[in-house]
Design a protein around this motif. Structure first.
Motif, PDB file in Angstrom:
ATOM      1  N   THR A  21      11.315  -0.248  13.211  1.00 54.28           N
ATOM      2  CA  THR A  21      11.870   1.056  13.597  1.00 54.28           C
ATOM      3  C   THR A  21      11.050   2.261  13.158  1.00 54.28           C
ATOM      4  OG1 THR A  21      13.241   1.067  11.592  1.00 54.28           O
ATOM      5  CG2 THR A  21      14.206   0.104  13.585  1.00 54.28           C
ATOM      6  N   LEU A  22      10.213   2.126  12.154  1.00 54.49           N
ATOM      7  CA  LEU A  22       9.484   3.293  11.657  1.00 54.49           C
ATOM      8  C   LEU A  22       8.417   3.749  12.653  1.00 54.49           C
ATOM      9  CD1 LEU A  22       8.900   2.475   7.875  1.00 54.49           C
ATOM     10  CD2 LEU A  22      10.221   4.372   8.798  1.00 54.49           C
ATOM     11  N   PRO A  23       8.176   5.068  12.732  1.00 57.20           N
ATOM     12  CA  PRO A  23       7.077   5.554  13.575  1.00 57.20           C
ATOM     13  C   PRO A  23       5.739   5.179  12.950  1.00 57.20           C
ATOM     14  CG  PRO A  23       7.963   7.353  12.263  1.00 57.20           C
ATOM     15  CD  PRO A  23       8.873   6.162  12.028  1.00 57.20           C
ATOM     16  N   PRO A  24       4.658   5.242  13.717  1.00 52.92           N
ATOM     17  CA  PRO A  24       3.346   4.921  13.133  1.00 52.92           C
ATOM     18  C   PRO A  24       3.040   5.837  11.950  1.00 52.92           C
ATOM     19  CG  PRO A  24       3.197   5.079  15.519  1.00 52.92           C
ATOM     20  CD  PRO A  24       4.561   5.581  15.139  1.00 52.92           C
ATOM     21  N   PRO A  25       2.513   5.274  10.874  1.00 51.56           N
ATOM     22  CA  PRO A  25       2.162   6.116   9.726  1.00 51.56           C
ATOM     23  C   PRO A  25       0.893   6.907  10.002  1.00 51.56           C
ATOM     24  CG  PRO A  25       1.436   3.880   9.334  1.00 51.56           C
ATOM     25  CD  PRO A  25       2.170   3.858  10.649  1.00 51.56           C
ATOM     26  N   ALA A  26       0.755   8.022   9.323  1.00 51.91           N
ATOM     27  CA  ALA A  26      -0.489   8.778   9.426  1.00 51.91           C
ATOM     28  C   ALA A  26      -1.620   7.954   8.823  1.00 51.91           C
ATOM     29  CB  ALA A  26      -0.352  10.101   8.692  1.00 51.91           C
ATOM     30  N   PRO A  27      -2.780   7.894   9.466  1.00 52.83           N
ATOM     31  CA  PRO A  27      -3.900   7.136   8.887  1.00 52.83           C
ATOM     32  C   PRO A  27      -4.369   7.792   7.593  1.00 52.83           C
ATOM     33  CG  PRO A  27      -4.643   8.436  10.756  1.00 52.83           C
ATOM     34  CD  PRO A  27      -3.149   8.544  10.729  1.00 52.83           C
ATOM     35  N   PRO A  28      -4.855   6.988   6.649  1.00 51.57           N
ATOM     36  CA  PRO A  28      -5.341   7.557   5.389  1.00 51.57           C
ATOM     37  C   PRO A  28      -6.576   8.413   5.630  1.00 51.57           C
ATOM     38  CG  PRO A  28      -5.866   5.217   5.508  1.00 51.57           C
ATOM     39  CD  PRO A  28      -4.985   5.520   6.678  1.00 51.57           C
ATOM     40  N   ARG A  29      -6.525   9.651   5.163  1.00 51.84           N
ATOM     41  CA  ARG A  29      -7.647  10.570   5.369  1.00 51.84           C
ATOM     42  C   ARG A  29      -8.131  11.174   4.061  1.00 51.84           C
ATOM     43  NH1 ARG A  29      -4.377  12.159   9.937  1.00 51.84           N
ATOM     44  NH2 ARG A  29      -5.381  11.558  11.900  1.00 51.84           N
ATOM     45  N   GLN A  30      -7.596  10.731   2.921  1.00 57.18           N
ATOM     46  CA  GLN A  30      -7.999  11.354   1.682  1.00 57.18           C
ATOM     47  C   GLN A  30      -8.134  10.315   0.577  1.00 57.18           C
ATOM     48  OE1 GLN A  30      -4.260  13.770   0.416  1.00 57.18           O
ATOM     49  NE2 GLN A  30      -5.147  12.847  -1.436  1.00 57.18           N
ATOM     50  N   LEU A  31      -8.729  10.736  -0.529  1.00 55.47           N
ATOM     51  CA  LEU A  31      -8.875   9.873  -1.694  1.00 55.47           C
ATOM     52  C   LEU A  31      -7.562   9.778  -2.456  1.00 55.47           C
ATOM     53  CD1 LEU A  31     -12.281  11.190  -3.072  1.00 55.47           C
ATOM     54  CD2 LEU A  31     -11.898   9.085  -1.781  1.00 55.47           C
ATOM     55  N   VAL A  32      -7.346   8.610  -3.073  1.00 50.49           N
ATOM     56  CA  VAL A  32      -6.235   8.408  -3.993  1.00 50.49           C
ATOM     57  C   VAL A  32      -6.763   7.691  -5.229  1.00 50.49           C
ATOM     58  CG1 VAL A  32      -4.464   8.364  -2.188  1.00 50.49           C
ATOM     59  CG2 VAL A  32      -5.550   6.221  -2.899  1.00 50.49           C
ATOM     60  N   HIS A  33      -5.997   7.732  -6.312  1.00 54.37           N
ATOM     61  CA  HIS A  33      -6.413   7.135  -7.583  1.00 54.37           C
ATOM     62  C   HIS A  33      -6.633   5.636  -7.461  1.00 54.37           C
ATOM     63  CE1 HIS A  33      -5.629   5.285 -11.555  1.00 54.37           C
ATOM     64  NE2 HIS A  33      -6.117   6.393 -12.078  1.00 54.37           N
ATOM     65  N   GLY A  34      -5.669   4.917  -6.875  1.00 51.15           N
ATOM     66  CA  GLY A  34      -5.827   3.494  -6.616  1.00 51.15           C
ATOM     67  C   GLY A  34      -5.178   2.570  -7.616  1.00 51.15           C
ATOM     68  N   ASP A  35      -4.776   3.071  -8.795  1.00 55.74           N
ATOM     69  CA  ASP A  35      -4.197   2.163  -9.803  1.00 55.74           C
ATOM     70  C   ASP A  35      -3.277   2.931 -10.753  1.00 55.74           C
ATOM     71  OD1 ASP A  35      -3.700  -0.245 -11.064  1.00 55.74           O
ATOM     72  OD2 ASP A  35      -5.505  -0.199 -12.294  1.00 55.74           O
TER      73      ASP A  35
END
Length: 328
Positions: free
Chosen positions: A206-220
């Protein structure tokens, strides 16, 4: 008998074998002597003592006493990662300027924040200040909420950084495009947490498509990488997993793994998960679609933590209960 002051962070391997095999350093005295020379030549630091070395895969951490105070030295042995690690070290120096609590590596005499030394093999070295504090306690909801606020502030800062030098992060796969939604359910233990599995299945439909990742994140982001002092977040540590990813996926993954510390691996209680989310939304409120993907990712990550055999930390029961959580 294992050498005093030398240990493995999470593996069951013998560190006296891992040290020479992975880093080319014969033993603890040889490693300390090598490190003393590196810090003197490249950073101009005098070392008075080295308390311990801890090995994690192809990385090692040493705690030293210097004429500049107590320091933490990170040594990496996987040469293909050196360029990326150097870019992360430079970025941490930039992030430290606006006051985000990160432990930025000290610049060497060359001004580089990571230095590669070569002998029989190449090793990449970074020197960081020792930040005093205790690892995050998920029972301290005020500190957990402050952690959520810090993660939001970090995401705002990282959104302004060109992600090209860093590449995809390990959280990139937690943003399922239309082709990856079904793959999310493969291998998940439907029988161990049936309500959670059913709710995730429904959300993926049911969820709409998520926005594609376009930025950095910490990761852990998790408890082992958050230091708290006097009720405040003193530092967010270990940016080695930094890369392109989804901020919503990072927030959900952090919520699930917030209580994990090294060899202790329990699920975070719902109160802590929602305190983290509330702190994040104090700065960056989620819209309805992001909240839906936060819930879906939380269930996906939680289901993935359920062991195939014995479940001493109660992951199956905890994750199944999340399916009935009215707050998501």
């Amino acid at each position: 008998m294992l050498a005093p002051g030398l240990s493995m962070l999470w593996e069951d391997a013998d560190p006296t074998h891992a040290l020479p095999a992975r880093f080319g350093l014969a033993d603890l005295p040889a490693a300390t002597s090598w490190l003393t020379a590196v810090l003197a030549e490249d950073w101009g630091l005098r070392i008075f003592g080295c308390d311990r070395w801890v090995i994690s895969a192809t990385n090692a951490i040493a705690w030293v006493t210097s004429d500049d105070g107590p320091l933490v030295v990170k040594v990496a042995a996987d040469e293909p990662t050196f360029e990326r690690l150097a870019a992360i070290a430079t970025l941490l120096g930039d992030l430290d300027a606006p006051g985000l609590p990160v432990a930025a590596p000290l610049p060497a005499r060359s001004s580089a924040r990571r230095v590669v030394r070569r002998s029989d093999r190449a090793l990449s070295v970074a020197v960081l200040p020792l930040v005093e504090g205790a690892h995050l306690d998920v029972a301290d909801l005020a500190a957990v909420r402050a952690t959520g606020t810090l993660v939001a502030r970090l995401h705002l800062a990282l959104a302004e950084v060109d992600p090209a030098p860093f590449g995809p992060g390990r959280l990139d796969r937690l943003t399922p495009d239309e082709h990856r939604r079904a793959a999310w359910l493969h291998g998940l233990p439907a029988g161990r947490a049936p309500r959670a599995h059913a709710r995730l299945t429904d959300l993926l439909t049911t969820l709409p498509p998520p926005a594609p990742p376009r930025q950095l994140v910490h990761g852990d982001v998790r408890g082992a990488n958050v230091l708290v002092r006097d009720g405040r977040v003193a530092a967010l540590l270990d940016f080695d997993e930094l890369g392109l990813g989804s901020p919503t996926a990072e927030l959900a993954t952090a919520a699930v793994l917030l209580a994990t510390q090294f060899r202790r691996w329990p699920p975070a209680p719902p109160a802590a998960q929602h305190a983290l989310l509330a702190g994040y939304e104090d700065v960056l409120p989620l819209d309805d679609a992001e909240r839906g993907w936060w819930t879906a990712t939380r269930l996906r990550v939680g289901l993935g933590q359920i062991p195939t055999g014995a479940d001493p930390h109660g992951w199956a029961d905890a994750v199944d209960a999340w399916a009935d959580d009215p707050a998501g």
